[in-house]
Design an enzyme around this catalytic site. Structure first.
Site, PDB file in Angstrom:
ATOM      1  N   GLU A   1      38.204  37.848  36.675  1.00  0.00           N
ATOM      2  CA  GLU A   1      38.998  37.625  37.881  1.00  0.00           C
ATOM      3  C   GLU A   1      38.908  38.851  38.783  1.00  0.00           C
ATOM      4  O   GLU A   1      39.647  39.818  38.588  1.00  0.00           O
ATOM      5  CB  GLU A   1      40.466  37.382  37.523  1.00  0.00           C
ATOM      6  CG  GLU A   1      40.745  36.065  36.841  1.00  0.00           C
ATOM      7  CD  GLU A   1      42.228  35.727  36.904  1.00  0.00           C
ATOM      8  OE1 GLU A   1      42.569  34.699  37.485  1.00  0.00           O
ATOM      9  OE2 GLU A   1      43.035  36.509  36.400  1.00  0.00           O
TER      10      GLU A   1
ATOM     11  N   HIS B   1      46.073  40.066  32.511  1.00  0.00           N
ATOM     12  CA  HIS B   1      45.949  39.595  33.893  1.00  0.00           C
ATOM     13  C   HIS B   1      46.176  40.769  34.841  1.00  0.00           C
ATOM     14  O   HIS B   1      46.985  41.653  34.574  1.00  0.00           O
ATOM     15  CB  HIS B   1      46.961  38.484  34.165  1.00  0.00           C
ATOM     16  CG  HIS B   1      46.713  37.757  35.445  1.00  0.00           C
ATOM     17  ND1 HIS B   1      47.078  38.274  36.675  1.00  0.00           N
ATOM     18  CD2 HIS B   1      46.122  36.555  35.698  1.00  0.00           C
ATOM     19  CE1 HIS B   1      46.728  37.420  37.626  1.00  0.00           C
ATOM     20  NE2 HIS B   1      46.148  36.367  37.060  1.00  0.00           N
TER      21      HIS B   1
END
EC number: 5.3.1.1
Length: 254
Positions: free
Chosen positions: A169, A96
């Site tokens: 993302e 992430h």
């Protein structure tokens, strides 16, 4: 036909009691959801024990937000794959952007975590990739994203790839209220799928799940999920309240 994977990432929110309460509302709310939609929630490490009691036996998968590539040893503050499995964790988010930025996770470290995770019986590992605003403005989006994929998946076999979910993302859209247009997201997702075809095979590219993440909400999720190469969402803020998350789930499940 690929299923839709909707994952809530709760980040550093909620005590264990609060998290269990939200999880219970979500579990109750998706009992009759169709099989084409997979529901996933990812609480903080400290909430896994209580939340796993809620998700056990349900159709909601339980995830962790990170893990070490070592299974034990002198790794102060880290969590091993075996520790996560003890709490019934089904999947782990790896790479992430917040872990890359604040914890210093490099592509090499993330690849080690992917390979370590594949040695354990997790159902899925979610590999996150994405570019910064400056990289997008300098037309480096695809270079950055595809390089992250190549490095993150190094030494991953095609058979093991079946347990990998990719999550695109764009860093500039995470928690900012900004989101890529559905056309911008689809362009990157298509390039990712073609890269998987180049690295593995056409069937691998057809099968792999590619989620979109970055300020996903009930207003934009329908358009995003309508694109051919977007197979779900990794949802942050809109997953923190059961009602808003369930609104997204129900919109996608129609």
């Amino acid at each position: 036909m690929r299923k839709m994977f909707l994952a809530g990432n709760w980040k550093m929110h909620y005590t264990s009691v609060e998290a269990a309460g939200v999880a219970k509302q979500i579990v109750d709310g998706v009992q009759n959801i169709n099989d084409d939609v997979v529901i996933m929630i990812t609480p903080a490490f400290t909430s896994l024990c209580k939340v796993c009691e809620v998700t056990k036996g349900s159709n909601v998968l339980l995830g962790a937000q990170n893990m070490s590539y070592e299974n034990s040893g002198a790794r102060t503050s880290e969590i091993s794959p075996s520790m996560l499995l003890e709490f019934g964790v089904d999947y782990v988010i790896l790479g992430h952007s917040e872990c890359r930025t604040y914890l210093g996770d490099t592509d090499e470290v993330i690849n080690k975590k992917i390979l370590a995770g594949l040695k354990h019986p997790f159902k899925y590992l979610i590999l996150c990739i994405g570019e910064t605003l400056s990289e997008r403005e300098n037309n480096k989006t695809l270079d950055v994203v595809l390089n992250q994929i190549r490095r993150g998946l190094m030494s991953v076999s095609e058979s093991d790839l079946k347990r990998i979910i990719l999550a695109y993302e764009p860093v500039w859209a995470i928690g900012t209220g900004k989101t890529a247009t559905k056309e911008e997201a689809q362009e990157v997702h298509r390039a990712i799928r073609l890269e998987i075809e180049s690295l593995y095979s056409t069937s691998a590219a057809d099968d792999i799940i590619i989620q979109y993440g970055g300020s996903v909400n009930v207003d934009n999720v329908g358009g995003l999920m309508g694109e051919n190469d977007i197979d779900g969402a990794l949802i942050g803020g809109a997953s923190l309240k059961a009602d808003s998350f369930l609104n997204i789930v129900n919109k996608v499940a129609k």
